[in-house]
Design a protein around this motif. Structure first.
Motif, mmCIF file in Angstrom:
data_model
loop_
_atom_site.group_PDB
_atom_site.id
_atom_site.type_symbol
_atom_site.label_atom_id
_atom_site.label_comp_id
_atom_site.label_asym_id
_atom_site.label_seq_id
_atom_site.Cartn_x
_atom_site.Cartn_y
_atom_site.Cartn_z
ATOM 1 N N ARG A 1 -7.655 6.443 -7.799
ATOM 2 C CA ARG A 1 -6.650 7.520 -7.828
ATOM 3 C C ARG A 1 -6.157 7.755 -9.256
ATOM 4 N NH1 ARG A 1 -2.324 9.278 -4.397
ATOM 5 N NH2 ARG A 1 -1.873 11.348 -5.217
ATOM 6 N N ASN B 1 1.012 3.957 -2.997
ATOM 7 C CA ASN B 1 0.776 5.385 -2.748
ATOM 8 C C ASN B 1 1.947 6.237 -3.249
ATOM 9 O OD1 ASN B 1 -1.840 5.523 -1.650
ATOM 10 N ND2 ASN B 1 -1.072 4.762 0.314
ATOM 11 N N ASN B 2 3.166 5.778 -3.015
ATOM 12 C CA ASN B 2 4.348 6.511 -3.495
ATOM 13 C C ASN B 2 4.340 6.578 -5.031
ATOM 14 O OD1 ASN B 2 5.247 6.948 -0.902
ATOM 15 N ND2 ASN B 2 6.707 5.243 -0.903
ATOM 16 N N ASP C 1 1.675 8.988 -6.154
ATOM 17 C CA ASP C 1 2.125 10.363 -5.922
ATOM 18 C C ASP C 1 3.100 10.804 -7.004
ATOM 19 O OD1 ASP C 1 0.560 10.637 -3.673
ATOM 20 O OD2 ASP C 1 2.187 10.177 -2.253
ATOM 21 N N THR D 1 0.844 -1.202 0.000
ATOM 22 C CA THR D 1 0.000 0.000 0.000
ATOM 23 C C THR D 1 0.878 1.250 0.000
ATOM 24 O OG1 THR D 1 -1.745 -1.178 1.182
ATOM 25 C CG2 THR D 1 -1.817 1.231 1.237
ATOM 26 N N ARG D 2 1.928 1.254 0.813
ATOM 27 C CA ARG D 2 2.849 2.389 0.851
ATOM 28 C C ARG D 2 3.520 2.588 -0.507
ATOM 29 N NH1 ARG D 2 7.897 3.151 1.017
ATOM 30 N NH2 ARG D 2 8.449 0.983 1.303
#
Length: 159
Positions: free
Chosen positions: A61, A22-23, A26, A18-19
């Motif tokens: 997203r 997300n990175n 981004d 998940t991290r």
């Protein structure tokens, strides 16, 4: 290993992925050169495409990023169109001003030519009347001289 150990390991892996996702999202959001696709997210995060596709938040997203890019493109087009309208308006104003000044120049040129002709005629007229004045003056002088001769002749005859 117990089920709880597997659950903890799975949770840690889930959190790590998940991290990473997300990175990656981004990074895609910040860099417009990167494609907003599941494959790109998978490549940047180092996880499989199915892992990305199985989760909802990366797809949502990505959709937001695509919509944001589309809006930005439309805004840029509007901005360019607005700039084009401004430039076109300025060009039209300048063209109108050029026509105005050219018209004024043309009128001034015609007036100048007309004044030159009038001046030339006035000078010619002045010269004509000066010559005529001199001719009449000479004629008067000649007649006065003849009159004086006749007066002398009459005086000589009366004596």
């Amino acid at each position: 290993m117990s089920t709880q150990a597997y659950d903890e390991k799975n949770q840690l892996d889930y959190d790590e992925y998940t991290r990473r996702l997300n990175n990656a999202l981004d990074e895609i959001s910040k860099n417009t050169k990167l494609k907003a696709t599941i494959s790109e997210v998978a490549r940047l995060s180092g996880v499989g495409r199915n892992t990305v596709a199985d989760r909802e938040f990366p797809k949502e997203r990505l959709k937001e990023i695509k919509d944001q890019r589309k809006r930005k493109t439309l805004d840029d087009k509007k901005q360019k169109r607005t700039e084009l309208e401004i430039i076109t308006e300025e060009r039209d104003k300048l063209a109108t001003e050029v026509v105005l000044w050219f018209s004024k120049y043309s009128k001034a040129k015609r007036d100048s030519d007309s004044y030159e002709i009038q001046l030339k005629r006035a000078l010619e007229s002045g010269e004509f009347y000066k010559r005529e004045f001199d001719r009449q003056k000479n004629l008067i002088n000649a007649l006065e001289a003849k009159n004086e001769q006749l007066n002398e002749l009459i005086r000589d005859l009366n004596k």
